[in-house]
Write a protein that holds these residues in place. Structure first.
Motif, PDB file in Angstrom:
ATOM      1  N   ALA A 160       0.760  -1.180   0.184  1.00 52.98           N
ATOM      2  CA  ALA A 160      -0.134   0.023  -0.111  1.00 52.98           C
ATOM      3  C   ALA A 160       0.908   1.218  -0.013  1.00 52.98           C
ATOM      4  CB  ALA A 160      -0.830  -0.029   1.219  1.00 52.98           C
ATOM      5  N   ARG A 161       2.101   1.148   0.283  1.00 57.56           N
ATOM      6  CA  ARG A 161       3.103   2.387   0.220  1.00 57.56           C
ATOM      7  C   ARG A 161       4.123   1.999  -0.969  1.00 57.56           C
ATOM      8  NH1 ARG A 161       4.088   5.284   4.498  1.00 57.56           N
ATOM      9  NH2 ARG A 161       6.409   5.127   4.449  1.00 57.56           N
ATOM     10  N   VAL A 162       3.706   1.307  -1.987  1.00 60.08           N
ATOM     11  CA  VAL A 162       4.458   1.025  -3.115  1.00 60.08           C
ATOM     12  C   VAL A 162       3.837   1.790  -4.347  1.00 60.08           C
ATOM     13  CG1 VAL A 162       5.664  -0.252  -4.522  1.00 60.08           C
ATOM     14  CG2 VAL A 162       5.713  -0.602  -2.260  1.00 60.08           C
ATOM     15  N   ALA A 163       4.563   2.623  -5.149  1.00 62.17           N
ATOM     16  CA  ALA A 163       3.773   3.073  -6.326  1.00 62.17           C
ATOM     17  C   ALA A 163       4.395   2.666  -7.665  1.00 62.17           C
ATOM     18  CB  ALA A 163       3.645   4.649  -6.208  1.00 62.17           C
ATOM     19  N   GLY A 164       3.647   2.316  -8.706  1.00 60.67           N
ATOM     20  CA  GLY A 164       4.454   2.201  -9.929  1.00 60.67           C
ATOM     21  C   GLY A 164       3.443   0.914 -10.804  1.00 60.67           C
ATOM     22  N   PRO A 165       3.741   0.666 -11.842  1.00 63.54           N
ATOM     23  CA  PRO A 165       2.871  -0.183 -12.776  1.00 63.54           C
ATOM     24  C   PRO A 165       2.927  -1.414 -11.862  1.00 63.54           C
ATOM     25  CG  PRO A 165       4.816   0.875 -14.068  1.00 63.54           C
ATOM     26  CD  PRO A 165       5.215   1.269 -12.705  1.00 63.54           C
ATOM     27  N   LYS A 166       1.498  -1.868 -11.803  1.00 64.70           N
ATOM     28  CA  LYS A 166       0.980  -2.947 -10.936  1.00 64.70           C
ATOM     29  C   LYS A 166       1.609  -4.294 -11.707  1.00 64.70           C
ATOM     30  CE  LYS A 166      -2.853  -4.665  -8.494  1.00 64.70           C
ATOM     31  NZ  LYS A 166      -4.510  -4.711  -8.429  1.00 64.70           N
ATOM     32  N   PRO A 167       1.629  -4.613 -12.805  1.00 69.72           N
ATOM     33  CA  PRO A 167       2.239  -6.035 -13.419  1.00 69.72           C
ATOM     34  C   PRO A 167       3.694  -5.935 -13.097  1.00 69.72           C
ATOM     35  CG  PRO A 167       1.156  -4.807 -15.108  1.00 69.72           C
ATOM     36  CD  PRO A 167       0.966  -3.717 -13.916  1.00 69.72           C
ATOM     37  N   LEU A 168       4.269  -4.826 -12.900  1.00 71.63           N
ATOM     38  CA  LEU A 168       5.732  -4.864 -12.464  1.00 71.63           C
ATOM     39  C   LEU A 168       5.865  -5.083 -10.920  1.00 71.63           C
ATOM     40  CD1 LEU A 168       8.861  -4.498 -12.863  1.00 71.63           C
ATOM     41  CD2 LEU A 168       8.411  -1.909 -12.698  1.00 71.63           C
ATOM     42  N   GLN A 180      -2.734  -4.454  -3.433  1.00 73.74           N
ATOM     43  CA  GLN A 180      -3.248  -3.263  -3.545  1.00 73.74           C
ATOM     44  C   GLN A 180      -2.123  -2.132  -3.300  1.00 73.74           C
ATOM     45  OE1 GLN A 180      -6.604  -2.493  -3.937  1.00 73.74           O
ATOM     46  NE2 GLN A 180      -6.742  -4.747  -4.494  1.00 73.74           N
ATOM     47  N   LEU A 181      -1.908  -1.287  -4.457  1.00 77.54           N
ATOM     48  CA  LEU A 181      -0.757  -0.499  -4.403  1.00 77.54           C
ATOM     49  C   LEU A 181      -1.316   0.966  -3.982  1.00 77.54           C
ATOM     50  CD1 LEU A 181       0.563  -1.046  -7.941  1.00 77.54           C
ATOM     51  CD2 LEU A 181       1.575  -1.852  -5.844  1.00 77.54           C
ATOM     52  N   HIS A 182      -0.268   1.741  -3.813  1.00 77.37           N
ATOM     53  CA  HIS A 182      -0.521   3.094  -3.421  1.00 77.37           C
ATOM     54  C   HIS A 182      -1.357   3.716  -4.674  1.00 77.37           C
ATOM     55  CE1 HIS A 182       0.214   7.477  -2.668  1.00 77.37           C
ATOM     56  NE2 HIS A 182       0.512   6.958  -1.561  1.00 77.37           N
ATOM     57  N   PRO A 183      -2.162   4.462  -4.293  1.00 76.48           N
ATOM     58  CA  PRO A 183      -2.996   5.229  -5.618  1.00 76.48           C
ATOM     59  C   PRO A 183      -1.861   5.999  -6.511  1.00 76.48           C
ATOM     60  CG  PRO A 183      -4.051   5.811  -3.659  1.00 76.48           C
ATOM     61  CD  PRO A 183      -2.870   5.191  -2.843  1.00 76.48           C
ATOM     62  N   LEU A 200       6.091   6.977   0.700  1.00 74.49           N
ATOM     63  CA  LEU A 200       6.389   6.002   0.038  1.00 74.49           C
ATOM     64  C   LEU A 200       7.527   4.997   0.326  1.00 74.49           C
ATOM     65  CD1 LEU A 200       5.387   6.742  -3.749  1.00 74.49           C
ATOM     66  CD2 LEU A 200       3.858   5.986  -1.990  1.00 74.49           C
ATOM     67  N   ASP A 201       7.337   3.558   0.500  1.00 69.26           N
ATOM     68  CA  ASP A 201       8.424   3.081   0.798  1.00 69.26           C
ATOM     69  C   ASP A 201       9.382   2.585  -0.490  1.00 69.26           C
ATOM     70  OD1 ASP A 201       7.931   2.673   3.502  1.00 69.26           O
ATOM     71  OD2 ASP A 201       6.528   0.766   3.057  1.00 69.26           O
ATOM     72  N   ALA A 202       8.710   2.629  -1.682  1.00 70.81           N
ATOM     73  CA  ALA A 202       9.236   2.361  -2.856  1.00 70.81           C
ATOM     74  C   ALA A 202       8.632   2.886  -4.138  1.00 70.81           C
ATOM     75  CB  ALA A 202       9.567   0.910  -3.158  1.00 70.81           C
ATOM     76  N   ALA A 203       9.026   3.173  -5.039  1.00 71.34           N
ATOM     77  CA  ALA A 203       8.252   3.684  -6.473  1.00 71.34           C
ATOM     78  C   ALA A 203       9.225   3.029  -7.603  1.00 71.34           C
ATOM     79  CB  ALA A 203       8.747   5.293  -6.278  1.00 71.34           C
TER      80      ALA A 203
END
Length: 269
Positions: A160-168, A180-183, A200-203
């Motif tokens: 929930a604190r990671v953002a970026g393309p979901k398939p990746l 469930q990713l960050h919005p 965010l923890d990661a992007a």
């Protein structure tokens, strides 16, 4: 010693110039935000507007008049190969997240870095709507609105604190099923910068990003005790002839190391 002192003086001068200019550029972009603008498509599908051009013109006028010997690379300027021979080059995205800007969404920013050879030495990212002003200078840390910030520690992943393309991102933990990713954050520079202060923890950047999307955010993450690289862990080099990049990740130091190790063992096809 004299050369070191002179370089520090120049860096301090350019840092002040950069901050003042990016704030002015952000104010101009905000004054045109949610107004009727001329807009068009460049390349295959990239939107651009008269606001992008106006902000680019302001940045170029202010920065190049003060530093005429520096190179210039901007998303909204014709590329000049002379930049390749310059030791110092400004790398500029007048409005990162133009599509969001034109749609009236808040997550857009002005992003500018100063690169020495292939490495950022100054970076500023300003999101006028939220009032976030990220700034970093090499060896001097990162601030958000003049307050020092750091990336989160640890190696665990709260998706929930990671953002970026979901398939990746799903390739990190395929056994979890639907994560469930960050919005979504439409500005890549902002997405990466939010690692620097622990929002965010990661992007991830999903590929086909460019120097102007990345250079300022890269330094901002690095100076906040984070790391940003390609998935093999190799650092990103800027102001090269080729300015496009592949899949990238930004995270705090230990988390970044774990993500890179994961993808080294399970490389993308």
């Amino acid at each position: 010693m004299a050369d070191v002192d002179a370089n520090d003086t120049i860096l301090t001068r350019d840092a002040a110039l950069l901050q003042d200019t990016v704030r002015e550029a952000g104010a101009l972009a905000q004054s045109m935000f949610r107004t009727e603008l001329k807009k068009w498509i460049k390349g295959a599908s990239s939107p651009v507007s008269e606001a992008d051009i106006a902000v680019n013109d302001l940045l170029e006028t202010r920065l190049r008049s003060a530093t005429p010997d520096y190179g210039w690379l901007s998303e909204e300027s014709a590329d000049d190969a002379a930049r390749l021979s310059r030791r110092l080059t400004w790398i500029v995205d007048p409005i990162d997240g133009t599509r969001n800007y034109l749609n009236g969404h808040d997550d857009w920013c002005v992003s500018v870095a100063l690169v020495e050879d292939a490495t950022p030495v100054l970076g500023a990212v300003f999101a006028p709507v939220s009032g976030e002003f990220f700034f970093a200078a090499r060896g001097r840390g990162t601030t958000l609105n003049d307050v020092p910030v750091r990336a989160t520690g640890g190696a665990e992943l709260d998706f929930a604190r990671v953002a970026g393309p979901k398939p990746l991102v799903e390739r990190l933990k395929p056994s979890l099923g639907d994560i469930q990713l960050h919005p979504r954050i439409g500005s890549l520079a902002l997405r990466l910068c939010r690692v620097a202060h622990g929002a965010l923890d990661a992007a991830f950047a999903g590929g086909n990003s460019h120097d102007w999307d990345l250079a300022a955010a890269d330094l901002i993450v690095q100076e906040a005790d984070g790391r940003m690289s390609d998935l093999s862990g190799e650092p990103i080099l800027y102001n090269r002839r080729e300015v496009a990049h592949g899949v990238l990740v930004a995270a705090g130091r230990d988390r970044h190391a774990g993500i890179v190790a994961h993808f080294r063992d399970r490389p993308l096809a």
